[in-house]
Design a protein around this motif. Sequence first.
Motif, short mmCIF file in Angstrom:
data_model
loop_
_atom_site.label_atom_id
_atom_site.label_comp_id
_atom_site.label_asym_id
_atom_site.label_seq_id
_atom_site.Cartn_x
_atom_site.Cartn_y
_atom_site.Cartn_z
N PRO A 19 34.09 -64.51 65.49
CA PRO A 19 34.51 -63.10 66.32
C PRO A 19 36.05 -62.74 65.62
O PRO A 19 36.62 -63.63 65.23
N ARG A 20 36.27 -61.57 65.74
CA ARG A 20 37.34 -60.93 65.24
C ARG A 20 38.46 -61.11 66.06
O ARG A 20 38.48 -61.15 67.55
N ILE A 21 39.73 -61.52 65.84
CA ILE A 21 40.86 -61.67 66.57
C ILE A 21 41.74 -60.28 66.57
O ILE A 21 41.94 -59.42 65.58
N HIS A 22 41.94 -59.62 67.92
CA HIS A 22 42.45 -58.61 68.16
C HIS A 22 43.52 -58.70 69.08
O HIS A 22 43.70 -59.60 69.73
N ARG A 23 44.68 -57.85 68.96
CA ARG A 23 45.54 -57.91 69.78
C ARG A 23 45.35 -57.04 71.16
O ARG A 23 45.06 -56.28 71.35
#
Length: 499
Positions: free
Chosen positions: A13-17
Amino acid sequence: MEIEPAEEVKEPPRIHRLDESVVNRIAAGEVIQRPVSAVKELVENSLDASSTSISVLVKDGGLKLIQVSDDGHGIRYEDLPILCERHTTSKLSKYEDLQSIKSMGFRGEALASMTYVGHVTVTTITRGQLHGYRVSYRDGVMENEPKACAAVKGTQIVIENLFYNMVARRKTLQNSADDYTKIVDLLSRFAIHHIDVSFSCRKHGAARADVHSVATPSRLNAIRSVYGLSVAQNLIKIEASDNDPSSSVFEMDGFISNSNYVAKKTTMVLFINDRLVECTALKRALEVVYVATLPKASKPFIYMSITLPPEHVDVNVHPTKREVSLLNQEVIVEKIQSVVESVLRNSNESRTFQEQTVEATPSVPSVTNNDLHLSPSPSGSKSQRVPVNKIVRTDSSDPAGRMHAYLYKNPQKYLGRDSSLTTVRSSVRQRRNLKETADLTSIQELINDIDRKCHSGLLDIVRQSTYIGMADDVFALLQHNTHLYLANVVNLRSMSLQG
């Protein structure tokens, strides 16, 4: 030959702010856990503002309304725009200030967190101003420009609809009575420590405050005002200190309950450098001392104020500042435990027993149910029968303490016309010496033989003793003069039956 399908490779999974509003709401739920958390933060802000009077008004346990008013120095007009932004504070400016901080607040998160979970309105006025200002906040920012208004000295902060946007949290806090009890307990703890500040706490719509304390020079008077006389009269002053840099440096003073204090729950009020905190290690150490020294059913009342050098206390270890970390904590706890144990053992030489006051009754050999139910009182109303379990024998020489008061005769179906005269004659004979009522020679000889063989000292103890109560199933507790005696009632009964 079958070919198995290749497993699908899942991408990590992508890490997002996270959005800033989400971050702030998550942080707010951690800082403001319950309504009492908001009250604690606001009261501490009032104390940091050098207030001498703090009043709290609560509705529905704090979910509908929390109003905290003080007479402190107020908030500057130019500071109102950033008042409720995260990490804005007047308590420190750089990290090194934490090493010597004396104020209770320092993070600048409390007010900001309240605006993310409730509707906050601030009314304030500073010294020298002709009028005050009122402004509302939501999600950390002002909803509109500050409006001029009439105001009294200090600041008033109102929080409405707490946790309105946190459905799960609000459902778990539906017991408003429980939350209000926690708020009252919090204000009570502040009131007995900050004795130079007046505190009040009441429910919305109530005429009487549940906590009402005034500034007083005596801490014992403050405890009496808040917790009652039953607590204050059973406290012992305690002090401890150490000034050895190699082990520990601290000063402690407070009050602890003595052996006469009885409670089902431990009450421990602990302030470290004027900060209300909890210390599980110290609480357990003191409970061990009380268990070893006092009866098992008794729980202590403890108030302690510990002062240490600011650099020996780490206040930044808990989101709600409920706990702190101390340098050489084990040594400090051990020394305080030793002092408490010594004081308790020295004070355990005597114990006070509270006796029940019993009204004097006529000296009659027995009381009939007819007398209890049918005899009119001087005022014209029927006298009430005293239940057997309410009668207390306090003195053998007092008519109210004689054993015949415990005896009830069954009502007679037929009462003769001479029944009153018979009762009077029987009463007179009971008051006389037993020797005068002995008409038979054999009975007189038996009485004389008993008188010759009895021990005069023991006879005096038995006759003049006061029955206190049963110590257990076998021994009864008697008091004669200044001495207490344990009497084996089982053996006494068997000896009387044999005789």
